[in-house]
Enzyme design. Structure first.
Site, mmCIF file in Angstrom:
data_model
loop_
_atom_site.group_PDB
_atom_site.id
_atom_site.type_symbol
_atom_site.label_atom_id
_atom_site.label_comp_id
_atom_site.label_asym_id
_atom_site.label_seq_id
_atom_site.Cartn_x
_atom_site.Cartn_y
_atom_site.Cartn_z
ATOM 1 N N GLU A 173 0.814 -1.234 0.000
ATOM 2 C CA GLU A 173 0.000 0.000 0.000
ATOM 3 C C GLU A 173 0.841 1.275 0.000
ATOM 4 O OE1 GLU A 173 -3.030 -0.125 3.065
ATOM 5 O OE2 GLU A 173 -4.132 -1.680 2.002
ATOM 6 N N GLU A 292 -5.693 -8.344 -0.071
ATOM 7 C CA GLU A 292 -6.392 -7.965 1.172
ATOM 8 C C GLU A 292 -7.858 -7.722 0.810
ATOM 9 O OE1 GLU A 292 -4.842 -4.999 3.868
ATOM 10 O OE2 GLU A 292 -2.781 -5.504 3.311
HETATM 11 O O1 AHR Z 1 -5.329 -5.593 7.283
HETATM 12 C C1 AHR Z 1 -5.183 -4.415 8.022
HETATM 13 C C2 AHR Z 1 -4.429 -3.335 7.260
HETATM 14 O O2 AHR Z 1 -5.205 -2.909 6.185
HETATM 15 C C3 AHR Z 1 -3.121 -3.723 6.619
HETATM 16 O O3 AHR Z 1 -2.051 -3.651 7.497
HETATM 17 C C4 AHR Z 1 -2.976 -2.713 5.535
HETATM 18 O O4 AHR Z 1 -2.207 -3.183 4.461
HETATM 19 C C5 AHR Z 1 -4.405 -2.366 5.171
HETATM 20 O O5 AHR Z 1 -4.608 -0.994 5.096
#
Ligand code: AHR
Length: 503
Positions: A173, A292
């Site tokens: 990210e 994610e």
């Molecule tokens: O999964 C929680 C967080 O969400 C992670 O650390 C990050 O990559 C995302 O913003």
């Protein structure tokens, strides 16, 4: 009652089911690692201090791949802190989650856990505060067989064989201003390309993931992917997507339609990647690693410790999931499967305690959250090829995502077993749906092997330490089969999986 139908055709194949669709994520965050999967002294702990109750649930969940060690955490992480004699490992501040990292668990221990859980590791590199050299160093430690400083260090630390990690994420990210070492797309693209070049020189067959946007709502969404891929197109295999969904201000209709947003997100990233490919006159297709995704009540972002407090494994974002959340998770899996031709890796974030399907209490039980069930059943039943499954049925209008289908579905066909699995959601919050599945294009007599549904009169019901199985899958009440067609009654706000035999 609504009526909806799908006609399945054994030749209408999207792509094989990718086992990596059923990945998950373990970040050094909150209680995911410490008192999550690792708790020496817990009654269920094994010789390595891993909770066997959590290992058992991880296997039951059907997880295939685990992204590790972050997340935002990785952008400030020094991998070498987590190897070697434990009593010499430094305690460090984790600035991403405002906590103390003891480094009791590092990559060698995590690889031992992954072997026990029988999962593949997807390793995320720190391209936030670090760069090419440290990425090459950790790769040498992880994957080089022997005879170099860092591979021999690994062997001296007890891991004789290389860890053999195939998939590496080039940072996390980095489009987000909250990320340590946040960069603009051009700077990140150059760094990702240089890192990828180095890694490929070390081990050509690696699978590399460039960071896409941290959500489709980012102001740089689209432009970020285009710039990053201009730098990295020939060097990487994947671009990542991240998305978290929640119910905003009681707008259940929009929340239940979250998967339409995921569909659009994937289609947009694929279109952007393909446009760069076309411009570069490349025949290569970039894959999507949706590494994610989940329901996360981000707007309630709970339990941030006070600025003057630094704790080990604080309780952070331990969301308790309800029935509607589980239906949404089931529908997000439908979206991921439907895109199996381009989404060839995905990780639900995260595995234990932190926005997770598995919850634990220190010294206490481990249990399945509601969202555990659609994941586990989809991972178990989705086999063979994904089939196109256009639903002919009613739609409704949502405030956030426009028009959405009331019923959404996907199917898989396992030719060897002679079985079809259908996964379907009903998003209507008051009415059941009569859902017809036409299987007449398949050879063989159709019979039902199993059918289960997640639904409840109380959409807000959850599983807790005291009532761990309040919400589980139950046998689908109404399924009938007649001359190659099945009819299933889907309760309001429900997720259903049916396995048919075509013997
Ligand atoms: O999964 C929680 C967080 O969400 C992670 O650390 C990050 O990559 C995302 O913003």
């Amino acid at each position: 009652m609504h009526i909806a139908r799908i006609t399945l055709d054994p030749t209408a194949v999207v792509a094989p089911v990718n086992r990596r669709t059923f990945g998950t994520f373990v970040e050094h965050m909150g209680r995911c690692v410490y008192t999550g999967l690792y708790e020496p002294g817990h009654p269920s702990a094994d010789v390595d201090g891993f909770r066997t109750d959590v290992l058992d649930l991880t296997r039951e969940l059907g997880v295939t791949t685990v992204r590790y060690p972050g997340g935002n955490f990785v952008s400030g992480y020094r991998w070498e802190d987590g190897v070697g004699p434990r009593d010499q490992r430094p305690r460090r501040r984790d600035l991403a989650w405002h906590s103390i990292e003891t480094n009791e668990i590092g990559i060698d221990e995590f690889a031992r856990w992954a072997a026990k859980a029988d999962v593949e590791i997807m390793y995320a590199l720190n391209l936030g505060t670090r760069g090419v050299q440290e990425s090459l160093d950790v790769h040498e430690y992880l994957n080089h067989p022997a005879g170099t400083h860092l591979s021999d260090l690994r062997r001296a630390n007890g891991a004789e064989e290389p860890h053999g990690i195939r998939m590496f994420c080039l940072g996390n990210e980095l489009d987000g201003p909250w990320q340590l070492g946040h960069k603009d797309a051009d700077a990140y693209g150059r760094l990702a390309a240089a890192t990828a070049r180095g890694l490929r020189a070390a081990e050509p067959g690696l699978e590399l993931v460039a960071c896409g946007s941290s959500s489709s709502g980012m102001p740089t969404f689209g432009a970020w992917e285009a710039t990053v891929l201009e730098h990295t197109y020939d060097l990487v295999d994947y671009v990542s997507c991240h998305a978290y969904y929640e119910e905003h201000d009681g707008d259940l209709g929009s929340f239940l339609a979250s998967a339409t947003d995921m569909d659009h997100f994937i289609d947009s990233v694929v279109a952007t990647a393909d446009s760069i490919g076309a411009r570069l006159r490349s025949k290569k297709k970039i894959q999507v690693s949706f590494d994610e995704w989940n329901v996360w009540y981000l707007s309630r972002f709970q339990n941030q410790p006070p600025a003057d407090e630094w704790r080990v494994a604080p309780r952070v974002i331990e969301d308790e999931y309800n029935v509607a959340d589980a239906v949404v998770v089931g529908s997000l899996l439908i979206s991921l499967l439907r895109h199996s031709d381009r989404v060839t890796a995905a990780c639900q974030a995260q595995l234990v305690n932190v926005i997770a399907p598995i919850r634990t209490e220190p010294g206490g039980p481990a249990w399945r959250q509601t969202i555990f069930h659609p994941f586990a059943r989809t991972a178990a039943l989705a086999r063979g090829d994904v089939l196109r499954a256009a639903v002919d049925g009613p739609t409704y209008v949502t405030a956030r995502h426009g028009e959405a289908a009331v019923v959404d579905a996907v199917a898989t066909y396992d030719t060897r077993a002679g079985e079809v699995a259908v996964f379907v959601v009903n998003r209507d919050d008051t009415r059941p749906v009569r859902f017809a599945v036409d299987l007449s294009r398949f050879e063989g007599a159709v019979s039902r092997v199993e059918a289960s549904t997640l639904a409840d009169d109380d959409l807000r019901a959850t599983n807790t330490a005291a009532n761990q199985d309040r919400i589980t899958l139950r046998p689908t009440e109404q399924v009938s089969i007649d001359a190659g067609s099945a009819e299933i009654v889907l309760p309001p706000v429900s997720w259903t999986a049916v396995r048919f035999s075509l013997a």
